[in-house]
Design a protein around this motif. Structure first.
Motif, PDB file in Angstrom:
ATOM      1  N   ILE A   1      -5.289   3.023   7.317  1.00 34.91           N
ATOM      2  CA  ILE A   1      -5.814   1.852   7.777  1.00 34.91           C
ATOM      3  C   ILE A   1      -6.444   1.926   9.091  1.00 34.91           C
ATOM      4  O   ILE A   1      -5.758   2.491  10.176  1.00 34.91           O
ATOM      5  CB  ILE A   1      -4.824   0.537   7.775  1.00 34.91           C
TER       6      ILE A   1
ATOM      7  N   HIS B   1      -2.135   6.526   2.490  1.00 32.75           N
ATOM      8  CA  HIS B   1      -3.368   5.771   2.735  1.00 32.75           C
ATOM      9  C   HIS B   1      -3.552   5.597   4.217  1.00 32.75           C
ATOM     10  O   HIS B   1      -2.694   6.067   5.125  1.00 32.75           O
ATOM     11  CB  HIS B   1      -3.235   4.303   2.320  1.00 32.75           C
TER      12      HIS B   1
ATOM     13  N   VAL C   1      -9.570   0.485   4.545  1.00 28.01           N
ATOM     14  CA  VAL C   1      -8.526   0.913   3.735  1.00 28.01           C
ATOM     15  C   VAL C   1      -8.941   2.310   3.170  1.00 28.01           C
ATOM     16  O   VAL C   1      -9.783   2.212   2.129  1.00 28.01           O
ATOM     17  CB  VAL C   1      -7.724  -0.054   3.034  1.00 28.01           C
TER      18      VAL C   1
ATOM     19  N   LEU D   1       0.925  -1.120   0.147  1.00 25.83           N
ATOM     20  CA  LEU D   1       0.057  -0.029   0.023  1.00 25.83           C
ATOM     21  C   LEU D   1       0.964   1.389   0.018  1.00 25.83           C
ATOM     22  O   LEU D   1       0.536   2.377  -0.546  1.00 25.83           O
ATOM     23  CB  LEU D   1      -0.964   0.007   1.161  1.00 25.83           C
TER      24      LEU D   1
END
Length: 167
Positions: free
Chosen positions: A70, A68, A115, A62
């Motif tokens: 999580i 990003h 995500v 990722l």
């Protein structure tokens, strides 16, 4: 109750190796587990046909895709009839950002792994989930700061034989 499949030491070795190197050739797999190619291929096909091996996928980094976030969300639903669980699960399943969903015991009903590209997207997702009226009474979010251990595969030998089998 799920039906189990009888596995021997070679099946376990195949599963352990494929978790690490799912794209390996049958020749390489056979050499790694100590079988000749034909029986190795037959065993791998049997593991696929019985559903022990559900599929093969890429382990995507990722961090290489950009920003990003999580987030793990603990979700409590308002009612606990089977239809309420089904409504929540169907609703949550419509969002690709929810990559894992577990119905759990304890102080809340579901644990979601989400995500998203960033906090704004996560906030908008939670608003949409609330607006969807899928039974969410309360949710608590936990943002992942770092991941010291990633998905390492399942402890197949331990689950089948009861011994760790540190392959």
């Amino acid at each position: 109750m799920h039906s189990t499949v009888s596995l021997d030491q070679f099946d376990i070795k195949i599963l352990v190796h494929l978790q690490r190197a799912g794209r390996c050739s049958n020749v390489d797999l056979a050499a790694a587990v100590g079988l000749s190619e034909s029986p190795c291929l037959a065993r791998t096909k049997r593991l696929q046909e019985t559903g022990v091996i559900r599929g093969y996928g890429a382990d995507v980094a990722l961090e290489k895709l950009g920003n990003h976030l999580i987030v793990f969300c603990e979700v409590t639903i308002g009612n606990h009839r089977l239809s309420d669980f089904a409504r929540f699960e169907a609703g949550a399943g419509r969002y690709p950002e929810i990559v894992e969903c577990y119905n759990v015991s304890g102080g809340y009903d579901y644990l979601l792994k989400i995500v998203v590209p960033g906090m704004g997207h996560f906030h908008a997702l939670m608003e949409r989930l609330r607006d969807d009226d899928i039974g969410i009474e309360k949710f608590v979010s936990r943002i992942v700061l770092r991941q010291p251990l990633g998905q390492r595969g399942y402890p197949v030998s331990l689950l089948v034989t009861g011994t760790p089998g540190w392959e």
